[in-house]
Enzyme design. Structure first.
Site, short mmCIF file in Angstrom:
data_model
loop_
_atom_site.label_atom_id
_atom_site.label_comp_id
_atom_site.label_asym_id
_atom_site.label_seq_id
_atom_site.Cartn_x
_atom_site.Cartn_y
_atom_site.Cartn_z
CE1 TYR A 1 -3.50 2.37 1.26
CE2 TYR A 1 -1.82 3.94 2.07
CZ TYR A 1 -2.75 3.85 2.03
OH TYR A 1 -3.68 4.71 1.32
CD GLU B 1 -6.09 4.39 -1.13
OE1 GLU B 1 -5.93 5.10 0.19
OE2 GLU B 1 -6.61 3.82 -1.50
#
Ligand code: GDP
Ligand code: MN
Length: 382
Positions: free
Chosen positions: A101, A189
C-alpha cells in the site's frame, strides 16, 4: 474531485509510474474487442468511486474471449454499494507476488504532506491501521524541502518491503510524490502496489482526489468534470453555478457568503434541527440566483422547511427582497420559508416582503429566531 481508477492510472502514466495498459469501455462488445486487442489474460474492473470492488464482484480475470464476455456482462450494470457500473476498465492482467500500500495526502495538523507505506496491501488501509498500526510506515514531508531519494529509501526500508521491491518502490514513490505535488492532488493512493514474480514493482490500482481549487492551473482537468459523480441535488446546483453541498438533514439553507452559510448550518443544529444542505448564493441575491437556489432546495424531497439567511452588504436589502419575491413567483415552493434579512437597507427590504408574508412565508428579526422557527416548522424537537 475524485477520479475513476482508469483516469488515475492515465495521470500516473504521465508521471512515468508503471501501470498496466488498458482501455475504458461502456458495453460488452467493446469490452470483448478491447480484451482481444490487449491479449489474454485480462482483468475487467468496474469503474465506480468506492472501495472494495474486488469483494463485490467488480474485478474479474478472464483467460479468453468467452470469459471476457461473461464477466463484462456481469459487471456492467452491477450495483456496488449504491454505485451502478457504467464504465469498465479492461487491462492486461498482472501476476502478483506481493501486494503493498502507498499513498500521499495532506496532514493538516502537522502542516505537512503525509506519506503512508505498508507491506500489507490489497486490503483496506483502515483495517491495517486498526489491526496492526505498526505495519504502516509514515513519513512527513515538508513541502518546501520536498522528498529526496535518501529519505525515500529509508522510508521504504522502514516499511519492510521485500528487498527485491526496494529500488522499484523508491522509484515509484518519488514519481508519485511529484504527481501529488505538481498535479495538485489532495490524495494519491496505490492499493495494491505490487511486486511481480519477475521482480517488477507496478501500480495495480489508483485512487486520486484532485484539488478543485487548482483546476485553473490544469486546463486538461476539465475533462474530469464530465465524469464527476454528483448526487442529483449537487448536479442541479452545479448546473446553476451555485456553491452547494448536500447534507442529510431536512432544513434547506440559502445564505449569502460561505461563512454565513456555514454559521447557518451550525445554528440550525444548535437549535435542534438538521441542515439539508450548505448553499452559498454569493454576493448577488437577485431574482435569477434566488430562483436557482430555491429550485435546487425545492427538488430535495427531504426538505421540510427553508431558511433564507441574508446579510445585505454590497447587495442592498431591497434588491434581496425583490429577488425573493420574484423567485417565489417563478417557483412553486413545497416547504414553508423563514427569512432573516439584515444589513444594508434591511428595513427597506423587509417592507417589500411584508405584503407577501403568511404562515408559509415568515420573517424573523434575528438569525437565532429564524433558525428556531425553521426547525420548528420542520418538526424538530430539542
Ligand atoms: P478494489 O477492491 O476496489 O480496491 O480493486 P483493486 O483494483 O485493488 O483490485 C482488487 C484485487 O483484485 C487486488 O488486490 C488484486 O488482488 C486483484 N487484482 C486486480 N488486478 C489484478 C491482476 O491484474 N491480476 C491478478 N492476479 N489479480 C488482480
Ligand atoms: Mn484497491
Amino acid at each position: 474531485m475524485d477520479l475513476f481508477e482508469y483516469q488515475g492510472k492515465q495521470l500516473f502514466a504521465r508521471y512515468d509510474i508503471p501501470v498496466s495498459p488498458g482501455e475504458a469501455v461502456t458495453d460488452v462488445e467493446a469490452a470483448v474487442a478491447a480484451a482481444n486487442r490487449i491479449g489474454y489474460p485480462v482483468v475487467l474492473k468496474a469503474q465506480v468511486q468506492v472501495g472494495g470492488r474486488g469483494k463485490a464482484g467488480g474485478v474479474k480475470l478472464a483467460a479468453n474471449e468467452a470469459e471476457a464476455r461473461e464477466h463484462a456482462t456481469s459487471i456492467i450494470g452491477l450495483d456496488i454499494k449504491g454505485h451502478i457500473v457504467h464504465i469498465l476498465w479492461v487491462e492486461k492482467a498482472s501476476d502478483i507476488a506481493e501486494e503493498y500500500y502507498a499513498s500521499f495526502t495532506l496532514d493538516r495538523a502537522a502542516k505537512k504532506y503525509l506519506g503512508m507505506l505498508s507491506a500489507q496491501g490489497g486490503v483496506e488501509i483502515e483495517v491495517v491501521a486498526e489491526k496492526d498500526p505498526d505495519a504502516i510506515a509514515k513519513i512527513h514531508v515538508d513541502p518546501v524541502d520536498g522528498l529526496d531519494e535518501a529519505t525515500c529509501r529509508a522510508w521504504v526500508q522502514a516499511a519492510g518491503l521485500n528487498p527485491k521491491a526496494v529500488d522499484g518502490a523508491v522509484d515509484i514513490l518519488l514519481k508519485l510524490y511529484t504527481c501529488y505535488v505538481e498535479g495538485d492532488a489532495d490524495l494519491v493512493e496505490i492499493n495494491p502496489l505490487i511486486l511481480t514474480p519477475d521482480d517488477r514493482v507496478h501500480a495495480l490500482d489508483a485512487k486520486v482526489t484532485l484539488d478543485d481549487s487548482a483546476v485553473f492551473r490544469h486546463p486538461d482537468y476539465e475533462q474530469y468534470d464530465a465524469t464527476q459523480v454528483r448526487d442529483e441535488r449537487e448536479q442541479a446546483a452545479h448546473e446553476r453555478g451555485l456553491q452547494y453541498v448536500g447534507l442529510d438533514g431536512y432544513v434547506g439553507i440559502i445564505a449569502n457568503g460561505a461563512g454565513l452559510a456555514m454559521a447557518t448550518v451550525d445554528i440550525v443544529s444548535q437549535v435542534g434541527g438538521e441542515a439539508a444542505n450548505f448553499l452559498d448564493i454569493g454576493g448577488g441575491a437577485n431574482a435569477e440566483v434566488m430562483t436557482g437556489a430555491l429550485e435546487v432546495i425545492n427538488n430535495d424531497p427531504k426538505v421540510r422547511s427553508i431558511f433564507i439567511n441574508i446579510f445585505g452588504g454590497i447587495t442592498k436589502g431591497e434588491e434581496v427582497a425583490n429577488g425573493i419575491v420574484a423567485a417565489l413567483d417563478r417557483v412553486k415552493i413545497a416547504a414553508p420559508i423563514v427569512i432573516r434579512l439584515d444589513g444594508t437597507n434591511a428595513d427597506e427590504g423587509r417592507a417589500i416582503l411584508e405584503p407577501h408574508l403568511s404562515e408559509r412565508l415568515q420573517l424573523q428579526p434575528t438569525m437565532l429566531e429564524a433558525a428556531r422557527a425553521a426547525a420548528a416548522l420542520a418538526g424538530a424537537t430539542l
